[in-house]
Design a protein around this motif. Sequence first.
Motif, PDB file in Angstrom:
ATOM      1  N   ASP A   1       9.754  -6.019  -6.679  1.00 55.71           N
ATOM      2  CA  ASP A   1       9.380  -7.176  -5.891  1.00 55.71           C
ATOM      3  C   ASP A   1       7.963  -6.996  -5.376  1.00 55.71           C
ATOM      4  O   ASP A   1       7.515  -5.877  -5.118  1.00 55.71           O
ATOM      5  N   ALA A   2       7.248  -8.114  -5.241  1.00 55.57           N
ATOM      6  CA  ALA A   2       5.968  -8.104  -4.537  1.00 55.57           C
ATOM      7  C   ALA A   2       6.265  -8.236  -3.047  1.00 55.57           C
ATOM      8  O   ALA A   2       7.068  -9.079  -2.642  1.00 55.57           O
ATOM      9  N   VAL A   3       5.644  -7.399  -2.221  1.00 59.35           N
ATOM     10  CA  VAL A   3       5.961  -7.335  -0.796  1.00 59.35           C
ATOM     11  C   VAL A   3       4.783  -7.843   0.028  1.00 59.35           C
ATOM     12  O   VAL A   3       3.681  -7.312  -0.062  1.00 59.35           O
ATOM     13  N   VAL A   4       5.032  -8.884   0.801  1.00 61.44           N
ATOM     14  CA  VAL A   4       4.064  -9.379   1.782  1.00 61.44           C
ATOM     15  C   VAL A   4       4.811  -9.509   3.102  1.00 61.44           C
ATOM     16  O   VAL A   4       5.692 -10.355   3.243  1.00 61.44           O
ATOM     17  N   ASP A   5       4.476  -8.650   4.058  1.00 57.32           N
ATOM     18  CA  ASP A   5       5.157  -8.638   5.351  1.00 57.32           C
ATOM     19  C   ASP A   5       4.187  -9.167   6.410  1.00 57.32           C
ATOM     20  O   ASP A   5       3.261  -8.481   6.817  1.00 57.32           O
ATOM     21  N   ARG A   6       4.422 -10.397   6.868  1.00 56.21           N
ATOM     22  CA  ARG A   6       3.505 -11.010   7.824  1.00 56.21           C
ATOM     23  C   ARG A   6       3.794 -10.618   9.267  1.00 56.21           C
ATOM     24  O   ARG A   6       3.193 -11.151  10.207  1.00 56.21           O
ATOM     25  N   SER A   7       4.714  -9.657   9.461  1.00 61.25           N
ATOM     26  CA  SER A   7       5.037  -9.249  10.823  1.00 61.25           C
ATOM     27  C   SER A   7       3.995  -8.327  11.438  1.00 61.25           C
ATOM     28  O   SER A   7       4.065  -8.010  12.621  1.00 61.25           O
TER      29      SER A   7
ATOM     30  N   GLY B   1       1.192   3.296   5.459  1.00 59.45           N
ATOM     31  CA  GLY B   1      -0.045   3.994   5.762  1.00 59.45           C
ATOM     32  C   GLY B   1      -1.128   3.180   6.428  1.00 59.45           C
ATOM     33  O   GLY B   1      -2.303   3.552   6.353  1.00 59.45           O
ATOM     34  N   VAL B   2      -0.791   2.050   7.086  1.00 59.31           N
ATOM     35  CA  VAL B   2      -1.800   1.281   7.809  1.00 59.31           C
ATOM     36  C   VAL B   2      -1.250   0.850   9.156  1.00 59.31           C
ATOM     37  O   VAL B   2      -0.032   0.761   9.358  1.00 59.31           O
ATOM     38  N   GLU B   3      -2.153   0.580  10.076  1.00 56.30           N
ATOM     39  CA  GLU B   3      -1.788   0.095  11.402  1.00 56.30           C
ATOM     40  C   GLU B   3      -0.924  -1.158  11.284  1.00 56.30           C
ATOM     41  O   GLU B   3      -1.249  -2.102  10.573  1.00 56.30           O
ATOM     42  N   GLY B   4       0.218  -1.163  11.966  1.00 56.92           N
ATOM     43  CA  GLY B   4       1.098  -2.324  11.991  1.00 56.92           C
ATOM     44  C   GLY B   4       2.110  -2.381  10.874  1.00 56.92           C
ATOM     45  O   GLY B   4       3.094  -3.105  10.961  1.00 56.92           O
ATOM     46  N   GLY B   5       1.869  -1.639   9.786  1.00 57.40           N
ATOM     47  CA  GLY B   5       2.831  -1.597   8.692  1.00 57.40           C
ATOM     48  C   GLY B   5       2.546  -2.603   7.600  1.00 57.40           C
ATOM     49  O   GLY B   5       1.760  -3.540   7.762  1.00 57.40           O
ATOM     50  N   LEU B   6       3.217  -2.382   6.483  1.00 59.97           N
ATOM     51  CA  LEU B   6       3.020  -3.188   5.282  1.00 59.97           C
ATOM     52  C   LEU B   6       4.299  -3.853   4.786  1.00 59.97           C
ATOM     53  O   LEU B   6       4.252  -4.704   3.907  1.00 59.97           O
ATOM     54  N   GLY B   7       5.437  -3.414   5.286  1.00 60.64           N
ATOM     55  CA  GLY B   7       6.711  -3.913   4.778  1.00 60.64           C
ATOM     56  C   GLY B   7       7.312  -3.047   3.694  1.00 60.64           C
ATOM     57  O   GLY B   7       8.447  -3.273   3.266  1.00 60.64           O
TER      58      GLY B   7
END
Length: 778
Positions: free
Chosen positions: A413-419, A693-699
């Motif tokens: 799946d392609a993951v885009v987490d807008r949270s 590995g980034v601030e806030g997360g990636l999902g």
Amino acid sequence: MNADRLRATFPDYAGQLHDVFVEAAREAVTVPAGDVLPPGLAEHLPHDLYSHQATALDALARGEDVCVTTSTASGKTLVYALEVARQHLRNPESTALLLCPTKALSRDQQRALTELYDTLGLDLSVRVYDGDTTSEAKRDIRRTADVVVTNFSGGNAYLPQHSQWARLFGNCATLAVDEAHAYSGVHGMHVAWVLRRLRRVLAHYDADPRLVLTSATIGNPAEHARNLVDTDVTVVDDDGAPRGRREIAFWRPPGEGEARRSASAEAADLLAHLGTGGAQTLAFVGSRRMTELNRERAKEAATRHNMGRLRVESYNAGHTKRDRRATEQGLEDGSLDAVVSTSALELGIDVGGIEATLLTGYPGSRQSFWQQLGRSGRGTGDALSVLVGRRDAIDSYVFANPGYVLGDEVIEDAVVDRSNNAVFARHLLCAAHELPLTHDDERWFGERLAPAVEMWRKAGYLTGTLDAGVVYDRRDRPQSQVSMYASGGDEFVIRTPDDVEAELEPVGRARAYREFHPGAVTLHRGQQFEVVGFEEEDHQPRIDLEPVDVDYYTQTNHATRIGTLDSERSRAFGDYTLHWGTADVTVHYDTYTRKSVSTGESLGAPQPTGLSPLSMRTQALWLAVPESERARLGQRHGVDSPDVAFQGAQHAAEHGMITLAPLECTLDKSNLGGLSALSHPELDSPGIFVYDGVEGGLGFSRKLYDCFERVAANTRTVVDACGCDGTEGCPGCVMDSQCGSGNSPLHTDGAVDLLGTVLGGVEDDGAVTGDVTDAADG
């Protein structure tokens, strides 16, 4: 060139051809253009439509938005191209916006669209508008263009001047997003918010364009499209395009264990052989550095085997636009025999009739695998594609389970987490700078709108109320603080001496710390550079490079700490408990090691970087391991050193799961980090951690939490099947070149046992050697 001929003529053949698979040629499924298009278009189109093109155009005619997800070179561009033409016939004042992932693809699409409209007899002006466009040309484009092609970095930057785009925005009837599968992870988050900001501005000008997304085949096209554009779309995935016969060769470099030849060195020899043998070849590698190394290796191989002159170039996003375009032209006109590229050439740039593609290791996702393969033999021409296996866990899995990449089932799946609140908050400032924010903007920004506005208002960035309108209250442009490839706003520019012809793209802070720290040696277009200046306190952080000629490269070492755990979800696996939530992560790239270019061995003691730790609040999953398992696994696999055996088991399981994570979602495993703790104070027990590995997360960690059973089972299978000696693992199963603990301790038998217990099974006894550590960095 085919696989049999490659086997018969390769100068150092020693049984490397592991298997050959044939993708049969396929006839086109077509629909008469007149069944779908108005006569004014159909009579000028010199061919019928493929069935998926016709299906998509029918859906658009019904007022639906679409996502076309079919194979490489299947004519997806024609869908939005003909929709633009159809809208133009209805309303000659209508305009269109096309958003592409790269500048190179933008120009390629401009050429293709212009040629099509000339063929159709339409007077449509297609123009590229990006950072390379002159100010005079930009004014003319805004005033006269019918179709504007740009990228999302440009879209982010241009929205504040929307009043200058009033004609184009107010008449916008088609908004196309090309290569939508490319927008995943942190870049995908930014793209999703730029699209919301863009659609918000278009709505301000009373425009409601039809949305057309094109994508490679992914597992969740409908969900991914909605995450990007915030509306439901009709997915068109029944591919009617023809294809030629393709042979897919799985090629395993010679040697066993530590003596096995590296995939990159083997790929360089194959590239030289194919390129000088008359098969124009595009080789894909995993990093910018490797494009430069393998270009030189391929030249050396051609000389070593008396193959003749090899005309080969490297290609990556760090090159100047002039260099990139020259390389593209060399492929198209045949003046180059071969090109070594990162994934920058994976996307739909037309580079002519390439006969062979060479993949230096599995690229990490099934859609990238097919995108890269599909760059050769475009259309109905026959093609050869070669996958050169690396000695790592994911390639071991693919070689043992070829049906994973060759079968019909789509897994990733392609993951885009807008949270991610850090990314959201920056784009909200941009939106307030573009148009006043009101309660109506909950349509675009959701329930976080009011609290985020209040946060920025108290900080002095916004003024006003949502009842009357909230506006940006500073003199700078918040869009300039949005880095499309990082969750924060910090980017480092890279400078070289004036007399050196080299231009490198900016890098984010984490990459700067990891690859461009003081004393680091990097490679660019065959030239080595040393980092001699590293300034991060200025308004514009910068890195200064000087050319050098040394026989080593550098690799960073790091230590990781994880704390302040906040579990939002949990699941029990017997006595183990799996959590997902947020955590504070601190990574300290404290030292670096010089390593021999020829042998890979360390040269001398580690040197200090002088850099401070990087801290972030991010998303993570963690597996709390009961103390009883620490005792059981330790005694079972390491009677003399039980804690070493247990920690090795945890560490090996962590490495394996991170390495095999790309089997479940489209990610680069460098987007994940890991830690194995012998005893974590907040768990009161041992634990295995995997974090974004980034601030806030990636999902990504959330996705792995949801499919943990599959990830754990795949890891257990690969580790158990690996034929490496002993229990300390190898690069083919659990060793990781970026491990902050130097891959120590690792215990493969213990990892198989641990994962088997989590999944409901226990394995036989094993043994262990090594020194105990309290925590092991993945």
